[in-house]
Design an enzyme around this catalytic site. Structure first.
Site, PDB file in Angstrom:
ATOM      1  N   LYS A  28       1.015  -1.276  -0.010  1.00  0.00           N
ATOM      2  CA  LYS A  28      -0.006  -0.099   0.020  1.00  0.00           C
ATOM      3  C   LYS A  28       0.965   1.207   0.058  1.00  0.00           C
ATOM      4  CE  LYS A  28      -4.226  -2.161   1.698  1.00  0.00           C
ATOM      5  NZ  LYS A  28      -3.826  -3.672   1.675  1.00  0.00           N
TER       6      LYS A  28
HETATM    7  C1  LIG Z   1      -4.418  -4.548   1.103  1.00  0.00           C
HETATM    8  C2  LIG Z   1      -3.639  -5.867   1.040  1.00  0.00           C
HETATM    9  C3  LIG Z   1      -3.808  -6.871   0.184  1.00  0.00           C
HETATM   10  C4  LIG Z   1      -5.333  -6.876  -0.773  1.00  0.00           C
HETATM   11  O1  LIG Z   1      -5.145  -6.031  -1.914  1.00  0.00           O
HETATM   12  P1  LIG Z   1      -6.500  -5.339  -2.553  1.00  0.00           P
HETATM   13  O2  LIG Z   1      -6.037  -4.389  -3.249  1.00  0.00           O
HETATM   14  O3  LIG Z   1      -7.366  -4.911  -1.160  1.00  0.00           O
HETATM   15  O4  LIG Z   1      -7.051  -6.483  -3.334  1.00  0.00           O
HETATM   16  C5  LIG Z   1      -3.018  -8.100  -0.061  1.00  0.00           C
HETATM   17  N1  LIG Z   1      -2.044  -8.069   0.807  1.00  0.00           N
HETATM   18  C6  LIG Z   1      -1.769  -7.052   1.879  1.00  0.00           C
HETATM   19  C7  LIG Z   1      -0.465  -7.468   2.497  1.00  0.00           C
HETATM   20  C8  LIG Z   1      -2.403  -6.041   1.635  1.00  0.00           C
HETATM   21  O5  LIG Z   1      -2.025  -5.333   2.844  1.00  0.00           O
END
Ligand SMILES: *Cc1c(COP(=O)(O)O)cnc(C)c1O
Length: 464
Positions: free
Chosen positions: A116
């Site tokens: 993120k």
């Molecule tokens: C947020 C997250 C995901 C999922 O991503 P999306 O865009 O919500 O599908 C997968 N792995 C980790 C470690 C995350 O923080």
């Protein structure tokens, strides 16, 4: 820069927005999500030239197509360079070869060790650009059960003219995740621990945003998972990965641990823009709403089940709406389906639409046991410690029945973020970076509040 880019809602609202508006608006007034009116494309020759470019240069080529001239070439390049200077690996999202046809795309080298950061670092800097130019201020408000809050705090901690308030359920998130949020030393960061659950935190946020006057007075804005800019930033690493592994137009399968469908949607968009890739595997854990949808056409929620991969323990995959809009280009259809989901908790997709979706996607869900077995296998066989989400992606790809030449598995978090889980599966304790060890010794900075919307409102008023 693009002079023809503009954004519309997936649910038919008639307004047409600019890039800047989309950043600050988030959700469309009709409840829909913003998407570009047309997908910009990149020709083959240009895509081939990406193999000689850095991550930041590729990011400029991709992102500039979604941005109008409100930023300018030099400014956009600066925003990109500043955003990725906080990453600890100079490749930004390095590719790690595991075997002849399997690569890991490591997305966890940002300040909070999860993917993120790739978007949140950019959003913080681009908002900073617009706010300081116009001498305006905003305040970011959100709730988190883990990764998103930490990435948002890191993204906004140095934004001038902006304060950030993040709610989390008191003593109900992992200690590592709490430390990532509460040890950030910046005057504009406010952590609020609510005596309640994550759902209580979300309810408080919803109540506050529904009070339109209060929201205006306090200049509140959200940076949640439906913000278009997050998707846009994530498109870049599909182009990057492909430029690093794909010499002869081989058929690449990307496997993506999926919750809100943002990360994998970015891969689909890269394909729409001209990148030659094969299918995208929607990897799910026991919370398999999307796997069921692809198999049966029936989309319905079950109760959320807690697993070892908590960031994908989700039953409402918000960004799936953007895919439905793209495959139908029918905002009335999308509005009807989303209304059904909100009112009766389910909808059905006709076979013709599922067939189109299956041209680009496969989906496989994996059990907790399959995840721990895979983590064990990779530790012994390859000496690689995987985080549980990444393990879901790889275990799920093993079940794929479609053809591919190369598998690229997205590694969405560093294993140290889920140390307790990993240590309960394998003996190795040796994978925690010094930065995290040091962070664990720092003191928490947070305010503990009752589970009460008015108390939180008063806190905001006092601190804005
Ligand atoms: C947020 C997250 C995901 C999922 O991503 P999306 O865009 O919500 O599908 C997968 N792995 C980790 C470690 C995350 O923080």
């Amino acid at each position: 820069m693009s002079d023809s880019i503009s954004y519309i809602s997936t649910r038919g609202d008639s307004s047409v927005l600019s890039f800047k508006d989309v950043i600050f608006e988030g959700l469309a007034p009709d409840g829909g999500l913003y998407v570009p009116k047309y997908w910009p494309t990149i020709d083959n020759e240009k895509i081939e030239s990406f193999s000689a470019m850095t991550y930041q240069q590729i990011a400029y080529e991709v992102i500039s197509l979604f941005v109008d001239d409100s930023i300018g070439e030099e400014n956009l390049k600066n925003i990109i360079n500043t955003s990725y200077s906080s990453f600890s690996n100079k490749e930004i999202t390095p590719i790690r070869k595991i075997s002849d046809n399997h690569y890991l795309l490591e997305l966890f080298h940002g300040p909070t060790y999860a993917f993120k950061d790739v978007a949140m670092q950019f959003i913080g800097n681009v908002m900073d650009f617009y706010l300081s130019r116009s001498n305006q201020s905003i305040n970011v408000l959100g709730a988190t059960s883990g990764d998103t809050g930490a990435a948002a705090i890191e993204g906004f901690k140095s934004v001038s003219n902006c304060k950030i308030f993040i709610l989390h359920p008191h003593n109900k998130i992992s200690v590592v995740q709490k430390k990532f949020m509460t040890t950030v030393n910046s005057k504009n960061v406010h952590n609020i621990a609510i005596n309640g659950t994550f759902d209580d935190c979300q309810r408080i946020i919803k109540n506050i945003f529904n009070d339109i006057d209060f929201k205006k007075e306090q200049k509140l804005t959200a940076v949640n998972s439906i913000n278009w800019i997050r998707i846009m930033c994530q498109i870049v690493y599909y182009f990057y990965a492909s430029s690093r592994v794909n010499e002869n137009n081989k058929n690449i399968l990307f496997s993506v641990p999926t919750g809100n469908f943002g990360d994998i949607l970015a891969g689909y968009i890269s394909k729409k823009m001209g990148l030659k890739i094969g299918k995208l595997n929607i990897a799910t854990n026991d919370n398999d709403v999307l796997t069921r949808t692809l198999n049966t056409g029936k989309h319905y929620k079950k109760d959320v089940k807690a697993t070892s991969s908590p960031s994908i323990d989700i039953q409402i995959s918000s960004n799936f709406e953007r895919l439905l809009y793209d495959v139908t280009k029918d905002s009335k259809f999308v509005l009807d389906k989303m209304t059904e989901l909100e009112t009766v908790g389910k909808y059905t997709l006709p076979a013709s639409i599922i067939d189109i979706i299956k041209l680009s996607f496969t989906s496989n869900s994996v059990s907790e046991e399959e995840v721990s077995n895979l983590i064990r296998e990779y530790a012994t066989e390859y000496n690689i410690i995987l985080d549980p989400h990444t393990a879901v992606g790889i275990a799920s790809a093993k079940k794929c029945d479609s053809d591919f030449d190369i598998l690229v598995s997205l590694a969405t978090a560093h294993p140290a973020k889920f140390k307790e889980t990993i240590s309960s599966i394998i003996e190795n304790e040796d994978f925690v970076p010094d930065k995290i060890k040091k962070m664990m010794t720092l003191e928490d900075k947070l305010s503990i509040l009752d589970n009460d919307t008015n108390k939180v409102k008063n806190f905001l008023k006092d601190n804005i």
